[in-house]
Design a protein around this motif. Structure first.
Motif, PDB file in Angstrom:
ATOM      1  N   ARG A 185       0.867  -1.621   0.214  1.00  0.00           N
ATOM      2  CA  ARG A 185      -0.400  -0.424  -0.004  1.00  0.00           C
ATOM      3  C   ARG A 185       1.078   1.834   0.350  1.00  0.00           C
ATOM      4  NH1 ARG A 185      -5.205   0.472   0.637  1.00  0.00           N
ATOM      5  NH2 ARG A 185      -6.065   2.078   1.153  1.00  0.00           N
ATOM      6  N   GLU A 186       2.007   1.083   0.701  1.00  0.00           N
ATOM      7  CA  GLU A 186       2.716   2.201   1.012  1.00  0.00           C
ATOM      8  C   GLU A 186       3.602   3.117  -0.233  1.00  0.00           C
ATOM      9  OE1 GLU A 186       4.323   1.434   4.022  1.00  0.00           O
ATOM     10  OE2 GLU A 186       2.805   1.314   5.436  1.00  0.00           O
ATOM     11  N   SER A 187       4.068   1.419  -0.828  1.00  0.00           N
ATOM     12  CA  SER A 187       5.269   1.547  -1.826  1.00  0.00           C
ATOM     13  C   SER A 187       4.701   1.358  -3.302  1.00  0.00           C
ATOM     14  CB  SER A 187       6.415   0.582  -2.048  1.00  0.00           C
ATOM     15  OG  SER A 187       7.211   0.609  -2.913  1.00  0.00           O
TER      16      SER A 187
END
Length: 185
Positions: A169-171
Motif C-alpha cells: 500500500r505504501e510503495s
C-alpha cells in the motif's frame, strides 16, 4: 448431514413446482444438503488449524507470490457460485508460510457465504496476521453466476478486487512489481 436442511431442500423443490417424490428427485434434498455443507465447510475451520505450525524461519525478505489459486465460493446475496483465481503475495519478516497453507487460507474463506470484496480482505488480513509480513497483497478475479445466469446475464464479465496492506500500500514500486509479476500491469 442435517435433517432440517434436507427438509428445507424438499420445501424448495415444492416451492419451484417440482415433486420431491419423483424418481429423479428422491435423493436430491439429501444430496443438496450434503453439497451445501461441503460448499460452506469454511465455517468449520480456523486459521490456527489451517496453518498448523507451518511457519518457518527464513532470512528471505523478498516478495513471495502464489498465483492463480482457483477458488469457488457462494454469493451471499443469491447463493449462486462465483468462481475465480486468487493471487496472493507477502513480504516476509523472518518467517515464511508453508506453500499449501496460502491456498488453504484462500479455501477456508472462500468456502463461506461471501461477497468478493470481503473475501479479498479476509485473505489479506489472515496472511498478515499469521506471517507478520511487511506487506500483503491479494487480487481476486472471478466470474459470478448471479450476474451470468440471472439479472443482467453478462457472460464475459469478470470482477477484480484487490487489497494491499503494508509495503504494498505504501510503495508504488512494490505494488507495481506485484501487479507485473501476476500479469496485471
Amino acid at each position: 448431514m442435517s435433517e432440517p436442511m434436507t427438509q428445507h431442500y424438499r420445501e424448495i423443490l415444492l416451492g419451484v413446482g417440482e415433486n420431491p417424490a419423483r424418481e429423479g428427485l428422491l435423493d436430491t434434498p439429501k444430496r443438496a444438503a450434503k453439497a451445501m455443507q461441503f460448499l460452506c465447510n469454511g465455517y468449520q475451520k480456523t486459521l490456527a488449524e489451517i496453518v498448523n505450525g507451518a511457519l518457518f524461519e527464513s532470512d528471505n525478505d523478498e516478495m513471495v507470490i502464489v498465483r492463480e489459486i482457483e477458488l469457488y465460493s457462494l454469493c451471499e446475496h443469491h447463493l449462486l457460485p462465483f468462481i475465480g483465481k486468487a493471487h496472493v503475495a507477502y513480504i516476509p519478516t523472518g518467517k515464511v508460510l508453508g506453500l499449501s497453507k496460502v491456498a488453504r487460507i484462500v479455501d477456508m474463506y472462500a468456502r463461506r457465504l461471501q461477497i468478493q470484496e470481503n473475501l479479498t480482505r479476509q485473505i489479506a488480513e489472515a496472511i498478515q496476521q499469521v506471517t507478520g509480513a511487511a506487506g500483503v497483497a491479494v487480487v481476486i478475479e472471478a466470474q459470478h453466476m448471479c450476474m451470468m445466469m440471472r439479472g443482467v446475464e453478462k457472460q464475459n464479465s469478470v470482477m477484480s478486487t484487490s487489497v494491499m496492506l503494508g509495503a504494498f500500500r505504501e510503495s508504488q514500486n512494490t505494488r507495481s512489481e506485484f501487479l507485473q509479476l501476476i500479469g496485471r500491469k
